[in-house]
Design an enzyme around this catalytic site. Structure first.
Site, short mmCIF file in Angstrom:
data_model
loop_
_atom_site.label_atom_id
_atom_site.label_comp_id
_atom_site.label_asym_id
_atom_site.label_seq_id
_atom_site.Cartn_x
_atom_site.Cartn_y
_atom_site.Cartn_z
CD GLU A 1 -3.12 -1.03 2.11
OE1 GLU A 1 -2.92 -0.32 3.13
OE2 GLU A 1 -4.16 -1.66 1.92
CD GLU B 1 -3.91 -5.94 2.70
OE1 GLU B 1 -4.59 -5.28 3.51
OE2 GLU B 1 -2.72 -5.70 2.48
#
Ligand code: GLA
Length: 669
Positions: free
Chosen positions: A156, A314
């Site tokens: 991320e 995710e």
């Protein structure tokens, strides 16, 4: 099981299923149980080593691979593929101790402490050097392993270090500006810096927008662009090392694509991803989380020109831990969300994380194996999902059917909307985009969430909502869409500034004034408790404008208030049959839906009972129709084929019990 760019083979056989796997927190007996449970659930892919740098490089240049060798072997013995992460999201303590200058400095000049992750400055040469060294060491050791099927670069990016305002970043920003503008005159013109006498006499005088003192919106937008580019450079540097060592393996990083802008400009990054990957978490406060799932999927799918399948790296089986109050998912919700991602084009469904942590920062985040263990509703749902994904293997590689409508999304527009001083400083970028998406999604009208530079052919409707910044070239392409027969809908705050973040003169919305045949002379933002009503009965808040409809018809006018009788919604029709509709006011979502019904009529989309969402994925020979029943009532929908999750032949009508998903497979006609 090796991936090749030539045949574009997906990294797993069938759909991918799994999680972030962080075995370093557990002893070996737990690892053995993990393997048993992964096989029981049907897990075939795990993201490994995301935060393991400090355990792999235990001191400067000193490596301990023993435990990692063991876990790689164990996964391999159990036939579980590995999405191997470069561990660069979390630098080790010894490195931060030796080089505190690599820590992020925030816009108030406060240096962040070690203790979290992504706390490094993207422009730091020390970080770059050390990070590439561990990437190379990892790739040298594991890049040729049979079960390593893809690379997961960092984690991320931008999530914790979207912007750094330190002196190293300032120098890098100045280099970036020199490249972009070449001359100071060009920079001064682009930033209108003569205002307040801020004309720059030397590039060395330029600073990042530190504190609350720097208010020049052009500078702020350039700093946002620079910050995204700096992170991209880190990604590309890691990717280059990985490609050099293991050229056949796909490289990706996990995006955070949702309905708001991010620190990272994902559409401009996506060409560098071999497989597009996303992390998506619903919010406890969202009244319609299923639409947020749809929105992110509709955006992910459109990040590649050929609408390739993407991977959900995710999401959560139940509650997250980072909101004020973290809602546990309702029965069936995680399975339904997962299959909805598949319906929207995902060919892989992974979670954060495999086993819920006992301690550490995320000890109360849900996982595939919860604290309570195997005999739980959550693990039963995980097994159910695993079985569904196995049954859906034939779907892998198919594409979501061409959508009718496109909504424009641009991170730069989002950045510019949210920063700088504006007539109304309390508006979110994504809200109107989600309202328009919802208006079509609820009617099962297919939507792609695309970039302003994308190809619009194939769509009959194009929506520019909050598209505050737009280039001349893209504005012309958007106008051409309406002139050549499409329905263009422009909402407030679109086309106001050019790419320098300077207002387009002559009346708002400057970029679209001509195509709309309507313009506004002044923005009249509303106060928090003010509302407006139109003569159609539509209502709204936040934003109104004093509009003149020169060559457009008026679809709705204000009733009462200072703009009584003035046009609020206009429509211009072209000889081609195209239309350009200006929605100049901040309509409520119900009114957006009503307007959408009149300007985007259904053309054969099925009117399904209850809250059933329908999407079609197609291969060359087959069609897979997903029916997602978001409601609690059982419904029956028209359809014929083989239902894949129950393996049942269906003739004419298919039952979709409340809260479930059904998928009909049939030959393409
Ligand atoms: C992000 C991170 C994960 C984890 C989850 C929790 O997506 O990438 O490591 O922290 O949030 O929701």
């Amino acid at each position: 099981m090796t991936w090749s760019h030539v045949d574009n083979k997906w990294p797993t056989d069938g759909l991918s299923f799994g999680a972030d796997y962080n075995p370093e927190q557990w002893d070996r007996s737990v690892w053995r149980e993990d393997m048993k449970l992964m096989l029981e659930a049907g897990v075939n892919l795990v993201s490994l080593g995301i935060f393991s740098w400090g355990l792999l490089e235990v001191a400067d240049g000193e490596y301990d691979w023993t435990w990692f060798d063991e876990i790689v072997d164990l996964l391999e013995e159990n036939g579980i593929a590995i999405d191997l992460a470069t561990p660069t999201a979390a630098p080790p303590g010894w490195l931060l101790h030796a080089h505190p200058e690599m820590l992020v400095v925030d816009h108030d000049g406060v240096k962040h402490w070690p203790g979290a992750r992504l706390g490094w400055c993207p422009s730091s040469p020390v970080f770059r050097e050390h990070s590439l060294r561990i990437v190379r060491a990892l790739a040298d050791r594991y890049g040729a392993r049979d079960h390593v099927v893809m690379w997961h670069v960092s984690n991320e990016l931008g999530g914790g270090n979207g912007h750094c305002y330190c002196d190293v970043s300032a120098a890098a920003f100045r280099r970036w500006l020199r490249d972009k503008y070449t001359s100071l005159d060009a920079l001064n013109a682009a930033w209108n810096s003569a205002f307040w006498g801020h004309t720059y006499r030397d590039f060395e005088h330029v600073l990042p927008p530190r504190g609350n003192d720097s208010k020049n919106p052009s500078l702020v937008l350039d700093f946002d662009r620079f910050s995204s580019d700096e992170l991209l450079q880190q990604y590309l540097a890691e990717r280059t090392v990985l490609k050099e060592i293991a050229p056949g393996l796909p490289v990706t990083t996990n995006f955070m694509v949702g309905a708001e802008q991010d620190a990272v400009d994902y559409p401009r990054w996506s060409p560098y991803m071999d497989i597009l990957a996303n992390d998506h978490y619903t919010r406890s406060s969202d009244p319609l989380p299923q639409q947020d799932v749809a929105f992110s999927g509709d955006r992910m799918r459109a990040l590649t020109t050929d609408r390739r399948p993407w991977m959900l790296l995710e999401h959560s089986t139940s509650a997250v831990n980072w909101q004020p109050r973290n809602r546990a998912k309702r029965a069936g919700e995680a399975v339904r969300n997962s299959l909805s991602h598949v319906a929207h084009g995902a060919d892989g469904i992974l979670f954060f994380q495999w086993r819920a942590s006992r301690g550490g920062a995320e000890q109360f985040h849900s996982a595939m194996v919860p604290h309570a263990g195997r005999d739980t509703v959550v693990f039963a749902a995980v097994k159910e999902l695993g079985a569904h994904l196995r049954a859906l293997a034939p779907v892998q590689g198919s594409r979501v059917r061409q959508a009718r409508a496109a909504i424009l999304f641009d991170d730069e527009a989002g950045w510019a909307v949210q920063k700088g001083v504006k007539p109304n400083n309390e508006l979110s970028y994504g809200r109107p985009l989600r309202d328009w998406h919802r208006a079509l999604w609820e009617r099962n009208i297919g939507v792609d969430v695309v970039s302003p530079w994308d190809d619009f052919s194939g769509y009959d409707t194009l929506i520019a909502a909050n598209l505050f910044v737009v280039s001349d070239q893209n504005a012309a392409r958007i106008a051409h869409f309406a002139e050549s027969g499409g329905t263009l809908i422009v909402t407030p705050n679109s086309g106001i500034v050019d790419t320098d973040n300077q207002v387009r003169l002559g009346g708002y919305p400057g970029a679209f004034r001509e195509v709309l045949g309507a313009w506004s002379e002044e923005i009249h933002p509303l106060q928090v408790d003010e509302r407006f009503t139109l003569d159609t009965g539509w209502t709204g808040t936040d934003w109104t404008e004093h509009v003149h409809a020169d060559s457009a018809d008026v679809l709705a006018r204000y009733v009462g208030g200072s703009l009584d009788g003035a046009p609020a919604v206009t429509s211009r029709t072209f000889p081609s049959g195209g239309r350009a509709i200006y929605v100049s006011a901040g309509l409520d979502s119900g009114s957006v839906a009503a307007l959408a019904r009149s300007v985007v009529p259904s053309i054969g989309e099925p009117d399904l009972p209850g809250d059933v969402e329908m999407l079609v994925r197609e291969s060359d020979t087959e069609a897979f129709t997903f029916f997602i029943n978001h409601g609690s009532a059982d419904v029956s929908v028209p359809g014929t084929g083989v239902e894949m999750l129950t393996d049942t032949d269906i003739v004419d009508f298919l039952d979709v019990p409340g809260g479930t998903v059904r998928v009909l497979r049939r030959p393409r006609t």
